[in-house]
Design a protein around this motif. Sequence first.
Motif, PDB file in Angstrom:
ATOM      1  N   GLY A  10       0.896  -1.074   0.142  1.00 14.22           N
ATOM      2  CA  GLY A  10       0.017   0.000   0.025  1.00 14.22           C
ATOM      3  C   GLY A  10       0.714   1.272   0.028  1.00 14.22           C
ATOM      4  O   GLY A  10       2.052   1.107  -0.030  1.00 14.22           O
ATOM      5  N   ASP A  17      -5.312   3.439   1.896  1.00 16.44           N
ATOM      6  CA  ASP A  17      -4.457   2.631   1.176  1.00 16.44           C
ATOM      7  C   ASP A  17      -3.438   2.225   1.907  1.00 16.44           C
ATOM      8  O   ASP A  17      -2.660   1.271   1.531  1.00 16.44           O
ATOM      9  CB  ASP A  17      -3.969   3.575  -0.108  1.00 16.44           C
ATOM     10  N   TYR A  42       5.617  -1.013  -1.926  1.00 16.56           N
ATOM     11  CA  TYR A  42       4.678   0.087  -2.169  1.00 16.56           C
ATOM     12  C   TYR A  42       4.052  -0.039  -3.682  1.00 16.56           C
ATOM     13  O   TYR A  42       3.546   0.872  -3.946  1.00 16.56           O
ATOM     14  CB  TYR A  42       5.451   1.422  -1.947  1.00 16.56           C
ATOM     15  N   GLY A  44       2.655  -2.960  -6.637  1.00 14.67           N
ATOM     16  CA  GLY A  44       2.187  -4.418  -7.209  1.00 14.67           C
ATOM     17  C   GLY A  44       3.158  -4.851  -8.083  1.00 14.67           C
ATOM     18  O   GLY A  44       4.266  -4.525  -8.459  1.00 14.67           O
ATOM     19  N   ASP A  62      -3.633  -5.930   2.071  1.00 11.17           N
ATOM     20  CA  ASP A  62      -3.717  -4.732   1.133  1.00 11.17           C
ATOM     21  C   ASP A  62      -5.254  -4.149   1.245  1.00 11.17           C
ATOM     22  O   ASP A  62      -6.062  -4.749   1.876  1.00 11.17           O
ATOM     23  CB  ASP A  62      -3.696  -5.161  -0.412  1.00 11.17           C
ATOM     24  N   ALA A  63      -5.106  -2.942   0.976  1.00 12.13           N
ATOM     25  CA  ALA A  63      -6.502  -2.500   0.926  1.00 12.13           C
ATOM     26  C   ALA A  63      -7.444  -2.857  -0.231  1.00 12.13           C
ATOM     27  O   ALA A  63      -6.857  -3.281  -1.366  1.00 12.13           O
ATOM     28  CB  ALA A  63      -6.478  -0.872   0.820  1.00 12.13           C
ATOM     29  N   MET A  64      -8.754  -2.844  -0.255  1.00  7.33           N
ATOM     30  CA  MET A  64      -9.224  -3.103  -1.339  1.00  7.33           C
ATOM     31  C   MET A  64     -10.770  -2.344  -1.423  1.00  7.33           C
ATOM     32  O   MET A  64     -11.165  -1.683  -0.492  1.00  7.33           O
ATOM     33  CB  MET A  64      -9.736  -4.696  -1.120  1.00  7.33           C
ATOM     34  N   LEU A  65     -11.260  -2.293  -2.614  1.00  8.55           N
ATOM     35  CA  LEU A  65     -12.584  -1.603  -2.715  1.00  8.55           C
ATOM     36  C   LEU A  65     -13.621  -2.404  -3.598  1.00  8.55           C
ATOM     37  O   LEU A  65     -13.205  -2.819  -4.540  1.00  8.55           O
ATOM     38  CB  LEU A  65     -12.370  -0.244  -3.480  1.00  8.55           C
ATOM     39  N   PHE A  77      -8.334 -14.055   0.756  1.00  6.60           N
ATOM     40  CA  PHE A  77      -8.356 -14.795  -0.635  1.00  6.60           C
ATOM     41  C   PHE A  77      -7.367 -15.577  -0.924  1.00  6.60           C
ATOM     42  O   PHE A  77      -6.194 -15.400  -0.378  1.00  6.60           O
ATOM     43  CB  PHE A  77      -8.226 -13.707  -1.565  1.00  6.60           C
ATOM     44  N   PHE A  82      -7.935 -14.279  -7.927  1.00  7.96           N
ATOM     45  CA  PHE A  82      -7.698 -13.067  -8.767  1.00  7.96           C
ATOM     46  C   PHE A  82      -7.232 -13.550 -10.325  1.00  7.96           C
ATOM     47  O   PHE A  82      -6.072 -13.852 -10.264  1.00  7.96           O
ATOM     48  CB  PHE A  82      -6.432 -12.311  -8.151  1.00  7.96           C
ATOM     49  N   THR A  85      -5.237  -8.817 -11.940  1.00  7.66           N
ATOM     50  CA  THR A  85      -5.778  -7.684 -11.119  1.00  7.66           C
ATOM     51  C   THR A  85      -5.413  -6.406 -12.174  1.00  7.66           C
ATOM     52  O   THR A  85      -4.872  -6.671 -13.386  1.00  7.66           O
ATOM     53  CB  THR A  85      -4.493  -7.360  -9.878  1.00  7.66           C
ATOM     54  N   ILE A 116      -4.020 -13.868   0.696  1.00  3.14           N
ATOM     55  CA  ILE A 116      -3.960 -12.429   0.543  1.00  3.14           C
ATOM     56  C   ILE A 116      -5.149 -11.779   1.317  1.00  3.14           C
ATOM     57  O   ILE A 116      -6.328 -12.385   1.385  1.00  3.14           O
ATOM     58  CB  ILE A 116      -4.356 -12.150  -0.921  1.00  3.14           C
ATOM     59  N   TRP A 117      -5.125 -10.926   2.234  1.00  4.44           N
ATOM     60  CA  TRP A 117      -6.077 -10.089   3.084  1.00  4.44           C
ATOM     61  C   TRP A 117      -6.525  -8.994   2.541  1.00  4.44           C
ATOM     62  O   TRP A 117      -5.522  -8.263   2.521  1.00  4.44           O
ATOM     63  CB  TRP A 117      -5.548 -10.276   4.500  1.00  4.44           C
ATOM     64  N   GLY A 118      -7.576  -8.860   2.432  1.00  5.01           N
ATOM     65  CA  GLY A 118      -8.103  -7.344   1.886  1.00  5.01           C
ATOM     66  C   GLY A 118      -8.825  -6.975   3.048  1.00  5.01           C
ATOM     67  O   GLY A 118      -9.740  -7.451   3.604  1.00  5.01           O
TER      68      GLY A 118
END
Lengths: 163, 494
Positions: A10, A17, A42, A44, A62-65, A77, A82, A85, A116-118
């Motif tokens: 992030g 973020d 910082y 991907g 990571d942040a997700m939307l 996840f 994915f 991405t 993956i943790w969102g």
Amino acid sequence: MKKIVVVGLGNPIISDDGVGIKVAQAISETLQDENIAVKEVYAGGLRLMDALVGFDHAIIIDAMLHVKGTPGTIKKFGVQDFAATRNIGSSHDMDLNSAIELGRISGLKMPQTLDIWGIEAFDILSFSENLTNQVSEAVPKVVSSILHDIKALTNDNVSLVRG
Amino acid sequence: MRRVTIDPISRLEGHGKIEIFLNEQGNVENAYLQIPELRGFEQFVVGRHVEDMPIITQRICGVCPEAHHLAAVKALDGVFGVVPNSAATKLRELLYSAFFVADHTTHFYALGGPDFIVGPEAPPLERNILGVFHKVGLDVAKQVIACRQRNHNVIKMIGGRGLHPTGGLPGGWSKPLSQEDRVDIEKIAKENIEFALFSLKTFDDIVLKNPTYLSLVTSEIYYHETYYMGLVDANNCVNFYDGNVRIIAPDGSEFAKYEAKDYAQHIAEIVFSWSYLKFPYLKQIGWKGFVGGMDSGVYCATPLARLNCSDKMATPKAQEQFESMYQTFGCKKVNGKYQPIHFRLATHWARLIELLYAAERMLELATDPEIISPNVRVIPKEIVGEGIGCVEAPRGTLTHHYVTDKNGIVTKANLIVGTTNNYAPISMSIKKAAQKLIINGNVQEGLLNKVEMAFRLYDPCFSCATHNLPGKMPLEIDIHDAQGKVMQTLRRDL
């Protein structure tokens, strides 16, 4: 002994973020184990891939939307979730699957497994070092879940910082 | 009016889209790119110690932190009224050259290359870096990864960290280079030169020797006559770290050459209600809309722009390639300088020539006896209170401007980032590609690909906006009728 890497992904100065970075920092303060590395990344794609080289298992936060997501919601996840991405189509780099595959075909040791943790973000467009409230409240929960996973992965054979 | 939307980068509704507007006849009236604008940068930095800026500003972007670090450090030199000595300047440039090698390599193989090496008509799932290596061989994949790694190591050796270096200080650098590290860097620079030559040969074999691709490169779709911007040294050669800003007119004549600190006299920005973007343009010519030509203030700042702004390259092998490119395009020399190339897809070629230049420059600097000088800092003694730092970022001229109070606390900050320079030309390129492929309301095959290629050649930077965890990446075109209703949706799920 399984080598594990925990990666907070992030931007630490763009509000929510930076939630992945905050989680990684909290985990780093808790763990003290030579087989577990905690990193902040910082960007991907290839830069993320570089951080995963040499480990058996990776945990990425990571942040997700989502379009109608509730800020602070936590989801776990696998990499298979994915297909691709956003990075692949137009931006600067490539998606995570391709980056890992590229590492593999280049002969690098890439993680066999990956979680993956969102964390659902609220604000990812404002400059700030602080998370918004609901996202901030999610941090200790994710940290605790990840530590739980790490204990399970290592059969409870993990060194924690005292206190 | 109909409206076409291509949405490759959106994270939030209304952000980061390509929008194409059609007129009553169903032909393209206008097109532009929206990039999400991050809010509140000025409020974020005002009140902080200006010395923190090289660390803070490089967080803006996950792709080119080194460019922000150096532009910030140069601005700090101004704020503290100190001129770094030549050893420190060379050390900064050495780090920066390694960064350029890594960054241009990534772009060519991961982003620009797939369109050509795999083919512009190939399905998107193959048109990526893995497709590239499938075609050119796994050994090349290993070389690309190795190139990135060794240059990140150089950045770490000089800058203290492989990502987000910390070495820059007002007046110089935080630590000298050891002889041992210098020897390693010399070896790496030589490997970089070989790799750059190999990449140019690959481009020659696959693109230039293929008549279909060559005709695409020289096709009208990707042609714009605009002004160009780039930093040049005292001999009017491309320089990434320092020099004067030179502006070349579409006819190849020098329009302006100025010190970076005078940018505000030359560059103005225009804002439109329909976009978050600010569009920079040449102040002395004025904004005449999204058009090219001598009378339009639109300019472009890319690898091709930098080469167009230069009389020649400062290193011998890059100079050979420079000659070859301008001759291939049939450019004539006027007053010792080639006329500019306006075919935008040549930007990929220019990027590889810059890769070679960066590698050669690295070797020059690594073998300069002064590079291991222990004396890399001039200690600042005063606070002047204002500084402007400018470097060439891989994707265009980058300017940082800070104003502080007498204690060095930031009171104002302004940044013109590389991609910003190119907002207007990117929109023009998208429009032209769309005009060719949307005729009387019929959207022809290949629109997505051709439009993608149009903006990708600029290597626009959305990194800070696109690295967070996503689901699917749809590329979407919504076609709206004259009443704004969606008539047709073209969609690609990657």
